[in-house]
Scaffold this motif. Structure first.
Motif, short mmCIF file in Angstrom:
data_model
loop_
_atom_site.label_atom_id
_atom_site.label_comp_id
_atom_site.label_asym_id
_atom_site.label_seq_id
_atom_site.Cartn_x
_atom_site.Cartn_y
_atom_site.Cartn_z
N PRO B 243 1.04 -1.13 -0.54
CA PRO B 243 -0.53 -0.17 0.11
C PRO B 243 1.00 1.27 -0.25
CG PRO B 243 -0.25 -0.87 2.10
CD PRO B 243 0.41 -2.35 1.26
N ASP B 244 2.25 0.86 0.18
CA ASP B 244 3.23 2.52 0.28
C ASP B 244 3.92 2.69 -0.67
OD1 ASP B 244 4.81 0.22 0.24
OD2 ASP B 244 5.72 0.66 2.55
N GLY B 245 3.33 1.67 -2.41
CA GLY B 245 4.05 1.63 -3.20
C GLY B 245 5.45 1.53 -3.19
N ILE B 286 2.92 -1.26 -12.81
CA ILE B 286 3.57 0.02 -11.88
C ILE B 286 4.91 0.21 -12.53
CG2 ILE B 286 3.34 -2.11 -9.40
CD1 ILE B 286 6.79 -3.18 -10.72
N GLY B 287 5.22 1.38 -11.92
CA GLY B 287 7.00 2.25 -12.75
C GLY B 287 6.59 2.91 -13.51
N ASN B 288 5.30 3.53 -14.12
CA ASN B 288 4.65 3.64 -15.19
C ASN B 288 3.96 4.82 -14.96
OD1 ASN B 288 5.63 4.14 -18.24
ND2 ASN B 288 3.74 2.71 -18.78
N SER B 289 4.56 6.01 -13.67
CA SER B 289 3.68 7.23 -13.83
C SER B 289 3.64 8.20 -15.44
CB SER B 289 3.58 7.58 -12.40
OG SER B 289 5.19 8.27 -12.59
N CYS B 470 12.96 1.31 -20.77
CA CYS B 470 13.41 2.34 -19.73
C CYS B 470 14.21 2.98 -18.57
CB CYS B 470 12.61 1.32 -18.07
SG CYS B 470 11.44 0.03 -18.80
N ARG B 471 13.81 4.18 -19.41
CA ARG B 471 15.21 4.95 -19.56
C ARG B 471 15.21 6.36 -18.60
NH1 ARG B 471 13.72 10.25 -24.55
NH2 ARG B 471 12.46 10.44 -22.98
N TRP B 488 11.28 5.55 -10.06
CA TRP B 488 10.86 7.15 -9.61
C TRP B 488 9.12 6.56 -8.51
CZ3 TRP B 488 13.32 11.17 -9.32
CH2 TRP B 488 14.70 11.15 -10.49
N ASP B 489 8.41 5.80 -8.64
CA ASP B 489 6.98 5.62 -8.70
C ASP B 489 7.38 4.33 -7.84
OD1 ASP B 489 6.63 6.74 -10.95
OD2 ASP B 489 5.17 5.53 -12.38
#
Lengths: 179, 540
Positions: B243-245, B286-289, B470-471, B488-489
């Protein structure tokens, strides 16, 4: 036995001499080189055909070779070549696969490898196992002395003028081999 | 579902970067598990040890994942490039060529140079020490003193033999007044670290004898000796988050038993290559904001030539790369495009069968009465030339998931799309003209160019280099990881494979990918305690 089964049987019965004759048109012997069939190219050819395309490929091959008159009994040399050319023109994909597979099988034959090597081109059947002898790099004589080449250090990377490139407006329609 | 114990670090993928990461972190005393979807490749499984090795290189050892039927692969489709990779312990190093050039300082500063690519968040100087240390771990060969590159220490082993093909090419370069230099290689010219020196066999797609650094032989023994655990035949289905990412671990399938396992971990490292990593992130959601996962796929602009010369150059012998030419490596806008390219000159096909069936240029030997004459004139007389350039990123060139088709585990099938842009097309035209120049300067009696376009005009480049998806960057809005490879996410997830490269440079990327992975692994090692709790990724 149905008529269809009988026809299939007849085609398969002559498949061995047909493939051998076909292979010999692709890879004829001469000038010290054995023909393809002489060294058995037809055997791995048929095995690999089935491995890649399934057992039904065998019958398809028999039918294709039958259409061009293989095993070419009674045909003169020019007529045999023309028969194979007709297959090349009419069934290019199948022909291309068979040609390439025949070439590969021919050149992995230890007999052919030995002949290439004996003719003066160093060549081994399992080069990875025994390797080739090459002289070590000689720094004294083989280090480049041209002093050509440059690089831009990080702190000297500067903007280049791209105003004349017009990458958004001038399109290259002909590129690659069509350029 | 089986619950596994919690690990300090979970590494996904055992190729070049997964191997190095696992080694570094296990040597630091951390509890590291690496999951690999394939298995070990035994020495006698390589094509090299069989008399039909050339046939195997075209079939079951074909590096194109879409043109072989191997149980360790995942389903993949492409409408353009040929995706070349290998799935096993050591990853694609089981089948690569180990050409070992480095990036140039300007490769990291394209944002400053012309702005059509981003600057990297790091510079050449940040990576340089890690190039040297990777070289020492693996064993490489080459010659120092190249004026076209920053100074560097000697390679662990000296240059490989200067072949007749290299000599012939050097004469052509000299005639044109162009730069050339003996190729650097991830291959040892002398016995090194328990592995034997190269024996010049010419079969440089992997190397079961270990003269070429395939990471299953050069790195994995060190990782395992340090206590790392390697689980083979383990296909990761999803990276799990809390839940905390933060990442909590991964769910994976034991491909032998069918068992589904969940392994928890404090840190997750993704090392699944430029296709596998975006596939897994997208499948995990995940990871794709930034919407950058899978986008900006880079292959390099690649064209090639095959030349034949009268002299016997015996290109069937020796290491696959002969000389590199860096004359056009930097941008010169008077050529009509930005960025540059290198010449990667090879020797030739190691197999007469490969020569006959169209090696490099697709030019095949004739069948029939002219066959043997053609081969006598050409086998041993051929040289292959690549021109490899820095392609511009395009978000529409990408790896993505098929919206409907799934594999046996319910994971969407991964797809690839790539087409060159305007700058790339101009560069390829220029490169082809220069390849023609080089062939003529070498006195070739035949020069056959290859633009890798099919009958429909589609560019189907042989894509060993699948990078940029995924630069890394300074800005979370336009990049996937920061300069330390940290998502980043998902602040405890690191991506260490080639997908993080922000630009492609003009060279084979494995040396740079490896150096970056070593750098990232040491960062994780040195900041492990903080990273086990951090909830926010900062710019590096």
């Amino acid at each position: 036995m149905t008529l269809q089964d009988a026809k299939k049987g007849a085609l398969l019965a002559k498949l061995a001499p047909s493939v051998a004759a076909f292979v010999d048109e692709l890879l004829p012997g001469g000038d010290g080189w054995p023909s393809g069939a002489t060294i058995g190219v037809q055997f791995p050819l048929v095995e690999r055909l089935i491995e890649q395309n399934g057992e039904q490929a065998l019958m398809a091959l028999a039918e294709t070779l039958d259409r061009i008159g293989a095993p070419f009994d009674g045909m003169d040399p020019d007529a045999r070549v023309e028969a194979v050319k007709s297959m090349e023109a009419n069934e290019p994909a199948r022909f291309g696969w068979l040609r390439d597979a025949a070439f590969q099988a021919y050149y992995e034959s230890p007999i052919v490898v030995t002949l290439i090597d004996a003719a003066g081109t160093p060549y081994k059947i399992l080069p990875h196992v025994s390797g080739y002898d090459l002289p070590r790099f000689d720094r004294a004589t083989q280090t480049p002395r041209h002093n050509r080449g440059r690089y831009i250090p990080t702190d000297q990377v500067a903007p280049v003028d791209t105003s004349g490139l017009n990458l958004d407006t001038v399109k290259t329609d002909k590129w690659g081999l069509q350029r | 579902m089986t619950a596994d114990k919690e690990r300090d670090v979970l590494v996904i993928g055992s190729g070049a970067t997964g191997a190095l990461s696992t080694m570094v972190l296990a040597q630091a005393g951390l509890d590291v598990l690496c999951l690999e979807q394939g298995g070990w490749v035994e020495k006698n499984e390589f094509a090299h040890t069989h008399t039909n090795w050339a046939w195997q290189r075209a079939t079951n050892w074909n590096p194109d994942i879409t043109r072989r039927d191997h149980p360790d692969d995942y389903m993949m489709g492409t409408d353009s490039s040929q995706p070349l990779m290998w799935n096993a312990v050591g990853g694609s190093t089981n089948a690569y060529g180990a050409i070992w050039p480095r990036y140039r300082p300007s490769d990291f500063r394209k944002g400053d140079e012309h702005g059509m690519q981003p600057n990297w968040p790091i510079a050449y100087e940040d990576v340089a020490p890690f190039y040297e240390r990777v070289d020492a771990i693996l064993g490489t060969s080459g010659l120092t003193g190249d004026p076209a590159m920053p100074p560097r220490p000697e390679c662990p082993t000296g240059p490989l033999p200067f072949t007749k093909a290299a000599k012939k090419l050097s004469e052509g370069f000299d005639k044109l007044g162009w730069h050339w230099w003996p190729a650097e290689a991830g291959v040892i010219s002398e016995d090194y670290d328990g592995r034997p020196a190269c024996n010049n066999c010419g079969l440089c797609n992997g190397c079961p004898r270990g003269s070429m650094s395939i990471y299953s032989q050069s790195v994995w023994p060190k990782a395992l000796e340090a206590g790392a655990e390697l689980q083979t035949h383990a296909r990761v289905l999803k990276i799990l988050t809390g839940p905390d990412g933060r990442a909590t671990g991964a769910r994976w399938k034991n491909r032998v038993t069918g068992e589904i396992v969940e392994t928890k971990a404090k840190i997750v490292i993704v090392a699944a290559n430029g296709v596998g990593t975006p596939r897994l992130l997208l499948a995990s959601g995940i990871g794709n904001s930034s919407d950058m996962v899978g986008r900006n796929l880079l292959h390099h602009t690649l064209v090639s030539a095959q030349i034949w010369v009268d002299e016997q150059v015996d290109g069937q012998m020796g290491y696959v790369a002969s000389v590199l030419g860096r004359e056009f490596a930097e941008t010169d806008t008077s050529r009509g495009f930005v960025n540059g390219f290198n010449f990667n000159c090879t020797t030739s096909a190691p197999s007469a069968g490969e020569m006959a069936t169209g090696w490099m240029s697709g030019t095949k030997a004739p069948w029939g009465k002219d066959h043997h004459t053609w081969m006598e004139k050409r086998f041993g007389h051929s040289i292959g030339l690549f021109a490899i350039g820095d392609d511009l990123p395009n978000p529409e060139n990408r790896v993505y998931l098929d919206p409907t088709e799934t594999d046996e585990d319910g994971i969407p099938v991964v797809k690839m799309h790539y087409e060159p842009g305007e700058n790339d097309k101009r560069m390829m035209n220029y490169m082809l003209d220069r390849l023609q120049d080089l062939g003529e300067a070498c006195g070739a009696f035949d020069i056959q160019l290859n633009d890798y376009r099919d009958a429909d005009g589609v560019y189907r480049t042989p894509a060993w280099h699948m990078i940029g998806t995924c630069r890394m960057g300074d800005d979370p809005a336009t990049s996937v990881v920061n300069g330390w490879h940290q998502s980043w996410d998902v602040p405890n997830m690191f991506i260490v494979d080639g997908s993080v490269l922000a630009t492609g440079g003009v060279v084979n990327p494995t040396p740079t990918i490896s150096a970056l992975a070593l750098r990232a692994a040491e960062y994780i090692r040195d900041n492990f305690v903080d990273l086990t709790t951090t909830e926010r990724t900062l710019a590096a």
